[in-house]
Design a protein around this motif. Structure first.
Motif, mmCIF file in Angstrom:
data_model
loop_
_atom_site.group_PDB
_atom_site.id
_atom_site.type_symbol
_atom_site.label_atom_id
_atom_site.label_comp_id
_atom_site.label_asym_id
_atom_site.label_seq_id
_atom_site.Cartn_x
_atom_site.Cartn_y
_atom_site.Cartn_z
ATOM 1 N N UNK A 238 0.853 -1.183 0.000
ATOM 2 C CA UNK A 238 0.000 0.000 0.000
ATOM 3 C C UNK A 238 0.885 1.228 0.000
ATOM 4 N N UNK A 239 0.533 2.196 -0.825
ATOM 5 C CA UNK A 239 1.290 3.441 -0.908
ATOM 6 C C UNK A 239 0.324 4.609 -0.811
ATOM 7 N N UNK A 240 0.819 5.705 -0.286
ATOM 8 C CA UNK A 240 0.007 6.901 -0.080
ATOM 9 C C UNK A 240 0.644 8.071 -0.807
ATOM 10 N N UNK A 241 -0.129 8.734 -1.658
ATOM 11 C CA UNK A 241 0.379 9.855 -2.430
ATOM 12 C C UNK A 241 0.420 11.104 -1.569
ATOM 13 N N UNK A 242 1.619 11.695 -1.469
ATOM 14 C CA UNK A 242 1.836 12.899 -0.677
ATOM 15 C C UNK A 242 2.527 13.941 -1.552
ATOM 16 N N UNK A 243 2.508 15.206 -1.151
ATOM 17 C CA UNK A 243 3.095 16.244 -2.005
ATOM 18 C C UNK A 243 4.564 16.025 -2.329
ATOM 19 N N UNK A 244 5.331 15.434 -1.402
ATOM 20 C CA UNK A 244 6.769 15.314 -1.633
ATOM 21 C C UNK A 244 7.240 13.861 -1.675
ATOM 22 N N UNK A 245 6.356 12.934 -1.870
ATOM 23 C CA UNK A 245 6.759 11.530 -1.949
ATOM 24 C C UNK A 245 5.565 10.615 -1.954
ATOM 25 N N UNK A 246 5.832 9.338 -2.150
ATOM 26 C CA UNK A 246 4.786 8.308 -2.134
ATOM 27 C C UNK A 246 5.315 7.128 -1.327
ATOM 28 N N UNK A 247 5.271 7.180 0.002
ATOM 29 C CA UNK A 247 5.777 6.067 0.811
ATOM 30 C C UNK A 247 4.975 4.795 0.563
ATOM 31 N N UNK A 248 5.662 3.673 0.524
ATOM 32 C CA UNK A 248 5.031 2.383 0.256
ATOM 33 C C UNK A 248 5.503 1.357 1.277
ATOM 34 N N UNK A 249 4.557 0.614 1.828
ATOM 35 C CA UNK A 249 4.834 -0.491 2.736
ATOM 36 C C UNK A 249 4.396 -1.781 2.059
ATOM 37 N N UNK A 250 5.164 -2.838 2.259
ATOM 38 C CA UNK A 250 4.833 -4.111 1.612
ATOM 39 C C UNK A 250 5.159 -5.278 2.534
ATOM 40 N N UNK A 251 4.412 -6.364 2.342
ATOM 41 C CA UNK A 251 4.643 -7.622 3.056
ATOM 42 C C UNK A 251 4.612 -8.743 2.024
ATOM 43 N N UNK A 252 5.630 -9.587 2.044
ATOM 44 C CA UNK A 252 5.719 -10.716 1.112
ATOM 45 C C UNK A 252 6.046 -11.976 1.880
ATOM 46 N N UNK A 253 5.284 -13.037 1.634
ATOM 47 C CA UNK A 253 5.562 -14.336 2.249
ATOM 48 C C UNK A 253 5.662 -15.379 1.142
#
Length: 596
Positions: A238-253
């Motif tokens: 999941x990623x969140x669009x922000x004015x100065x970036x798009x942080x993304x968190x992920x989980x993989x198994x």
């Protein structure tokens, strides 16, 4: 006094006009710019930065594309503007002198590429106007050139188009994009990054939540027919669009079930119950735009691997890009662990995600204990866009590898004490070659030769492991490990990508010339579009006939790796048998994709 009062009124009117030119307007006098951002293969680019510039280059407004790659710059004062589009890992694009007129919406089709960038405006006849949703979604996926449109229409049509664009930005759940893949192959695919099952069913679905959150869910169910080992892997980000970036968190198994041959080797003749290999990966990545010239991309992966022992690693990565001008970039890269993907099939973000999900880490054994192949990579590069003359890239790098896993085909009882690990998916094995480090250099040139034809060539000088003798005098694995020494090797790689316009067949082929004595791949951290695996490789994608009642499209795929079997190095064992060390295993894979 009347003259002074008149001059004051004229000055105020001038200031008001300048002020109005710097702010958006609403109503019939306002114009707008809308469009779509895709990569060279027609895949929508989520979270692309779209900046509106004034005629003097001053930034006025910045928006981000949604999960369909769509953007909207609305309520603009009439005049001339410029639009700058950028996506991490792709070349940026700039289009200036865009005329915005009252009540008119200009549409841009932006196609970003590692090789080429194209933004144009066209003016079709009124009878050619169609709704952009399906037209842009499918045509631009397969076209190598863009077909942008500037539409002039009355208020009812403009209102419909406005609703179609805004629908991509609002609502709890946005439009859904997906890929389903059925594939099978001749043995598991083995590369310097990992191993992949030869039979599999995979899916990937991307959507948006509340307009600014992008969600991707993917999974892979595979089966190693040569080993009898079913596998499974799932990924969520999941990623969140922000004015100065798009942080993304992920989980993989990932999990490998009930091994047979490998289980008997590791746990005894009775085999093993439960899973042989389990991995959990937590990831974070983001980018920061530091002014008009500097961009920082960074992140890390935390890997927890259960394989005989519990292994835990943190792998940071990042790149710093300095834009000297519109055509020149200086890039500094660092990567810990191993590269995350070697997919060059051109199947877009969803296809690359599935290829990475199917890859299991390169494991080996040393004195009966599990070891994970890892590397540290530092690189500085220069990229120069020559316009119609192509793109030139220069790079120098340093690599440091630990527990390097060399692919081998060995007699069954060789190194039975626990230094040769049977591969989980293929009729090969992994030998722990220890640690080594090397420096390297590369220069590449890429160019569009025709509308549907692109080519690239790369010269590289980098270190590979090479045996210093072709004969073993004992069955001690330490002897083989001592024979493998790093040596500088020259390589030349040619890459050709073409599309047949009539059948829309997409073909990518590459060949890498190099020494036949190296048993590891050079420059495995190369993430440029000119990267290719050793030997002769061919990838074909063929769109299949589409039914009107099916909301998607089918395509058949076929992939051949190392057709010429380059890099098979034979060694004579002490009892007269042959041990092969392999740089890149020859394999074939075919399948069917459903894209919606």
């Amino acid at each position: 006094m009347p003259g002074f009062r008149g001059r004051v009124l004229v000055g105020a009117a001038g200031l008001l006009a300048c002020w109005l030119g710097a702010i958006p307007l609403r109503g019939a006098v306002a114009g707008s710019i809308a469009g779509s951002v895709l990569d060279e293969h027609g895949t929508p680019q989520i979270g692309a930065s779209v900046t509106l510039l004034a005629a003097d280059g001053h930034a006025l407004l910045r928006v981000f594309t949604n999960q369909k790659g769509a953007f909207l710059l609305d309520n603009l004062f009439p005049g001339r503007y410029a639009v700058r589009v950028s996506v991490p890992s792709l070349l940026p694009a700039l289009r200036d002198k865009i005329l915005v007129e009252p009540g008119v919406r200009a549409y841009l089709a932006v196609q970003l590429s590692n090789l080429f960038t194209s933004i144009q405006l066209a003016f079709p006849a009124e009878g050619d106007l169609r709704d952009m949703t399906e037209d842009w979604k499918w045509v631009l996926r397969t076209a190598s050139t863009t077909r942008p449109v500037l539409r002039l229409a009355g208020v009812p049509w403009e209102e419909k188009e406005r609703q179609e664009v805004l629908r991509k930005f609002h609502g709890a759940v946005g439009d859904v994009q997906g890929l389903i893949r059925l594939s099978a192959g001749d043995g598991g695919r083995v590369s310097g990054l990992g191993t992949e099952s030869d039979l599999g069913t995979a899916f990937a679905v991307a959507t948006s939540l509340f307009g600014t959150n992008n969600v991707l869910v993917s999974g892979n169910l595979g089966y190693a027919s040569t080993r009898g080992a079913p596998t499974a892997g799932f990924h969520t980000s999941i990623s969140h669009e922000m004015p100065y970036g798009t942080p993304e968190l992920s989980v993989t198994v990932r999990q490998l079930f009930r091994p047979t041959d490998a289980g008997r080797t590791l746990f005894g003749p009775a085999g093993s119950s439960g899973a042989l290999l389990q991995t959990l990966t937590l990831g974070f990545q983001d980018h920061l735009v530091l002014g008009d010239q500097v961009q920082l991309d960074y992140g890390f992966l935390y890997d927890s691997i259960s394989f005989l022992d519990r292994l835990n690693y943190v792998s940071p990565f990042g790149s710093l890009t300095y834009r000297v001008d519109d055509d020149t970039q200086v890039i500094l890269r660092y990567s810990g662990g191993m590269p995350r993907n070697d997919d060059t099939s051109g199947e877009g973000a969803l296809g690359r995600n599935l290829s990475a999900l199917a890859l299991y880490p390169r494991m080996s054994l040393r004195d009966g204990r599990a070891a994970l192949q890892r590397g540290d990579h530092v690189e500085i590069g220069l990229r120069q866009d020559l316009g119609n003359a192509g793109v030139v890239e220069l790079a120098a790098y340093h690599d440091n590898f630990t527990n390097a896993a060399v692919t081998a085909i060995a007699p069954g009882d060789l190194y039975a004490s626990g230094d040769l690990l049977p591969d989980l998916f293929a009729n090969t094995a992994a030998f722990n070659a220890g640690s080594y480090q090397t420096n390297g250099y590369r220069i590449s040139y890429s160019r569009r030769l025709a509308e549907h034809l692109q080519a690239a060539v790369t010269y590289g000088l980098g270190g590979v492991l090479t045996p210093t003798s072709d004969t073993l005098t004992s069955n001690d694995p330490a002897e083989l490990r001592a024979l493998l020494k790093p040596r500088m090797e020259q390589t030349v790689t040619a890459l050709l990508m073409a599309q047949v316009p009539q059948s829309r067949t997409w073909i990518s082929s590459s060949y890498q010339w190099g020494s036949r004595h190296g048993v590891t791949s050079p420059d495995v951290f190369n993430v440029s579009p000119t990267h290719a695996t050793p030997g002769f490789n061919v990838k074909v994608r063929q769109p299949l006939p589409q039914a009107d009642y099916i909301p998607g499209k089918f395509e058949a795929t076929a992939e051949f790796r190392n057709l010429t079997a380059d890099g098979y190095m034979p060694l004579r064992t002490v009892d007269g048998r042959t041990l092969y060390l392999i740089r890149a295993a020859r394999s074939f894979r075919g399948g069917v994709n459903f894209i919606f």
